[in-house]
Motif scaffolding. Structure first.
Motif, PDB file in Angstrom:
ATOM      1  N   CYS A 148       1.070  -8.173  -4.744  1.00 16.21           N
ATOM      2  CA  CYS A 148       1.219  -8.481  -3.229  1.00 16.21           C
ATOM      3  C   CYS A 148       0.943  -6.982  -2.563  1.00 16.21           C
TER       4      CYS A 148
ATOM      5  N   CYS B 160       4.292 -19.634   4.082  1.00 21.48           N
ATOM      6  CA  CYS B 160       4.118 -18.007   3.462  1.00 21.48           C
ATOM      7  C   CYS B 160       3.102 -18.096   2.359  1.00 21.48           C
TER       8      CYS B 160
ATOM      9  N   CYS C  80      -0.803 -16.269   2.538  1.00 22.36           N
ATOM     10  CA  CYS C  80      -0.883 -15.125   1.672  1.00 22.36           C
ATOM     11  C   CYS C  80      -2.082 -14.915   1.091  1.00 22.36           C
TER      12      CYS C  80
ATOM     13  N   CYS D 271       1.619 -10.902   6.018  1.00 25.00           N
ATOM     14  CA  CYS D 271       1.254 -12.377   6.713  1.00 25.00           C
ATOM     15  C   CYS D 271       2.329 -13.177   6.314  1.00 25.00           C
ATOM     16  N   CYS D 272       2.864 -12.981   5.242  1.00 29.15           N
ATOM     17  CA  CYS D 272       4.056 -14.126   5.060  1.00 29.15           C
ATOM     18  C   CYS D 272       5.404 -14.029   5.888  1.00 29.15           C
TER      19      CYS D 272
ATOM     20  N   PRO E 296       5.115 -16.404  -2.023  1.00 27.34           N
ATOM     21  CA  PRO E 296       6.028 -15.548  -1.558  1.00 27.34           C
ATOM     22  C   PRO E 296       7.642 -15.997  -1.535  1.00 27.34           C
TER      23      PRO E 296
END
Ligand code: SF4
Ligand code: SF4
Ligand code: SF4
Ligand code: SF4
Lengths: 563, 182
Positions: A409, A376, A380, A414-415, A386
């Protein structure tokens, strides 16, 4: 001329699913039976309603006035009758309602009188007020009022104006179609923005999976003869359309945690916003419609020019939803949010209605424990950790989560996308953020309560003291008076054998008390409460009613045994 | 000898002045522990804890004269925070002091209010506005929901209304996902 591009950290490459909705041109939508226009559609204060139920409104008429120092107006999207100004379910995951204007179209679609401005001859402040009252907000999804961003920084000019045509989220193609079909108008909007911001250069970033859009914008720039504006094809990688990511790719500037791009002389706007600024300035048309992609579980995905307030199911019907449709998502599969129903209205933030079904978006596999693999963090784009934020959000240790820059954030997903343990990381981050905001609100109100409580105590203390002082002063004065009179009496009765000063002192005291009581009585007769003098007739009437109730009250109190 | 004495006296005077100045300049305002406890308490000022307001209760906790589980508006979370701060054991809310309720605000029924000002005097946080013989209104944003104004009202025109959630106060829920055994 090839421009040097930069890379942003992380990012992923999900399937784009964009070609399906770009085969057909932008289509119009027939008028629905009913438009539900929420008054609060943008970041900032709630606009106040300007129309009454039963009123007839024209297309483009202002129905919600901007309120507070960050707020944006709302307009009628067509002509018709205002059926109601009431709470209606809004396109928000919570399923909560918000004050909305419900309009029944009369079918004429008649514009109100439109007023345009020449941005070159209008003072900047007036121009910003004009755009605020035209309801122009960021159409990339953040719906931040544009006028508030159209201020050159401290130096009075901007280095780079970045125009965001990256459109990185899968399925969504509304910006792509806008650039293909309306590039020259959009460009005029960009030129106006460049003037307002005094920007040295303009860079339009477009992902290289949209060659038609790049070509169309480049052709428009050539045709206009403008210099200093460049359309740049950038590598396709999600989330290249995030503001900080796009700025990084185009200019190489890395905006650090907790800072803004304006601190570095860069400001970023969406292509759709540029188009609506053109519409407002050139034609005087407020923001009453936008392009919306309908995609996902439909037979004919397409882009539509949709009036704000159109129910989503009215729109989706045109694209032929498949029978197993079970949800609408506003936005794309990465950042979109599920709608509480099918008939919620299209608002300024709606770039896409993604039609979902269990087959298209199966439920995620069960969450497994984090194995701290670090995938993650590699993905990121905001360069966060994350898994750490997840750990602290999960255990509700919000202070720690914030230390890991939770508020940087961008909820890009994506994570969650790469996590081998299928942890819905973004859900945890959204949870944490809203908890922290709510705590801050609570803290503010409890601090206020503490201050007011302490002030009340202080005031009562002070009043007590003042009263005590007054009494003491009075008592001293009385004592003095008694003493002088007491001294006089024995002097007068000097000849008598045993003069008793005490009873005479008591007499004097009694006389004094009586005099004081008499004075008090007179005062009471004279002084009526000041707040009942010189009142408006309606307040007088109120007071009369209150007096009547007050006279009735003791009787009632006598009825109830425990009162 | 004399110079030595003078020097010593001089030094003593200077140091004394410095110390005196420091004690005024760096004076600790109040008791820092009481401050910390008070910061955790919800400031509803309702007196359910048995003390006339949050600060007196904070002082009592700091002096070890009160338990940490006597504040119903603070609820379980408040007790947990106090336990953390003071290194004491967590215990559930003491029943004799009340129960945790959803946050509410008081509302005055203006058609019944007789303008007697009794509620204004009762409100600990000045959340009621009005004057003698005129209608009273509660400023919802400032009302802490302490309920102290209910009892004094001679015509029972004040009621408590639970605060409903709006989009501005809505919170994302804690993710509920089934966790597969590893
Ligand atoms: S990708 Fe998932 S499993 Fe790996 S460290 Fe991040 S949260 Fe943990
Ligand atoms: S959702 Fe947040 S933490 Fe996850 S990858 Fe995106 S920016 Fe990073
Ligand atoms: S019970 Fe009421 S007065 Fe006591 S600490 Fe809690 S909120 Fe404050
Ligand atoms: S208005 Fe009533 S309930 Fe609200 S803070 Fe004042 S006394 Fe308490």
């Amino acid at each position: 001329m090839l421009r040097k591009l930069f890379k942003f950290h992380g990012g992923v490459k999900p399937q784009t699913n964009k070609t399906q909705s770009t085969t057909a041109a932008i289509a119009a939508v027939p008028l629905p039976d009913r438009l539900v226009i929420p008054l609060h559609q943008a970041v900032g204060g709630h606009p106040r309603p300007l129309v009454q139920p039963g009123e007839h409104v024209l297309k483009g008429q202002r129905i919600g006035g901007a309120d507070g120092n960050l707020s944006s107006a709302v307009h009628a999207s067509t002509s018709g009758i205002v059926r109601d100004v009431a709470q209606a379910v809004m396109p928000h995951t919570s399923g909560l309602t918000t004050l909305s204007v419900i309009i029944e179209p009369d079918g004429e679609d008649r514009w109100c009188e439109l007023e345009k401005v020449n941005y070159r001859s209008t003072p900047p402040d007036e121009l910003r007020d004009f755009l605020r009252d035209a309801g122009v907000v960021g159409l990339g999804g953040a719906v931040f009022p544009s006028y508030a961003k159209l201020k050159p920084g401290k130096e009075g000019k901007l280095k780079t104006l970045v125009i965001n045509g990256a459109e990185c989220e899968p399925f969504i193609t509304c910006d792509d179609m806008l650039m293909r079909e309306r590039a020259s108008d959009m460009l005029k909007g960009i030129v106006a923005m460049r003037y307002m911001l005094q920007a040295e250069e303009v860079l339009i970033g477009i992902e290289d999976n949209k060659p038609e859009a790049v070509a169309s914008v480049q052709a428009a720039i050539r045709a206009s003869g403008e210099t200093g504006i460049e359309a740049v094809a950038i590598p396709t990688r999600y989330p290249a359309g995030g503001a900080k990511q796009l700025i990084r790719v185009l200019t190489g500037i890395e905006v650090p945690h907790g800072r803004r791009s304006t601190d570095f002389g860069v400001q970023c706007f969406n292509v759709g916003t540029a188009f609506s600024i053109f519409e407002a300035l050139e034609h005087g048309r407020p923001l009453i419609s936008r392009l919306v992609t309908v995609a996902g579980n439909v037979t004919a995905p397409r882009n539509y020019d949709v009036l704000i307030g159109t129910p989503m199911d009215h729109l989706v019907r045109l694209a032929g939803p498949r029978p197993d449709t079970d949800r609408y998502i506003m936005g794309g599969p990465m950042m979109g949010v599920r709608m509480p129903g099918f008939d919620v209205p299209v608002v300024k933030a709606t770039n896409c209605v993604l039609v979902g079904s269990p087959a298209l978006f199966p439920a995620p596999p069960p969450e497994m424990p984090c194995i701290r693999c670090g995938e993650c963090a590699k993905a990121c784009p905001a360069d966060l950790a994350p898994f750490e934020m997840y750990w602290f959000s999960r255990s509700k240790n919000f202070g720690k989560a914030q230390e890991y820059h939770l508020f940087d954030c961008i909820e890009c997903g994506c994570c969650s996308f790469v996590c081998p343990s299928h942890i819905p990381l973004v859900d945890y981050f959204r949870f944490s953020k809203s908890e922290i905001w709510s705590r801050e609100r609570e803290k503010e109100s409890s601090d206020g309560a503490r201050d007011r409580f302490e002030f009340k105590n202080f005031r009562q203390e002070r009043e007590k003291q003042e009263k005590a002082e007054k009494l003491a002063a009075k008592a001293a004065a009385t004592r003095e008076k008694v003493a002088t009179e007491g001294a006089a009496t024995p002097a007068a009765a000097d000849g008598e054998a045993a003069p008793k000063p005490k009873p005479s002192a008591t007499d004097a005291k009694r006389a004094l008390i009586e005099a004081a009581m008499e004075k008090a009585r007179q005062q009471k007769a004279q002084v009526a409460p000041k707040n009942t003098d010189h009142l408006a007739p309606d307040v007088e009437a109120d007071i009369a009613a209150i007096d009547a109730r007050r006279n009735a009250a003791p009787a009632r109190a006598a009825d109830t045994p425990d009162a | 000898m004399i110079t030595a004495l003078l020097v010593m006296t001089g030094i003593a005077l200077v140091l004394g002045a410095v110390l005196g100045f420091a004690s005024i300049k760096f004076k600790v305002e109040g008791d820092p522990l009481v401050e910390k406890i008070d910061a955790i308490l919800p400031q509803t000022q309702c007196g359910q804890c048995g003390f006339p307001g949050c600060r007196p209760y904070a002082t009592a906790i700091a002096d070890g004269e009160a338990e940490i589980n006597q504040c119903p508006p603070g609820g379980e979370e408040g007790i947990r925070k106090l336990a953390d701060l003071l290194g004491r054991e967590f215990k559930p809310l003491s029943e004799e002091h009340g129960v945790e309720k959803p946050k509410s605000v008081a509302v005055i029924d203006e058609a019944t209010c007789i303008g007697c000002t009794l509620c204004i005097q009762a409100c600990p946080v000045d959340a009621i506005v009005g004057a003698a013989k005129q209608l009273h209104t509660i400023v919802a944003a400032e009302c802490t929901g302490c309920e102290l104004c209910l009892a004094p009202c001679p015509v029972d025109c004040i009621t408590m209304e639970a605060i409903t959630e709006t989009v501005d106060t809505w919170k994302w829920r804690y993710p509920v996902v089934e966790i597969k055994a590893a």
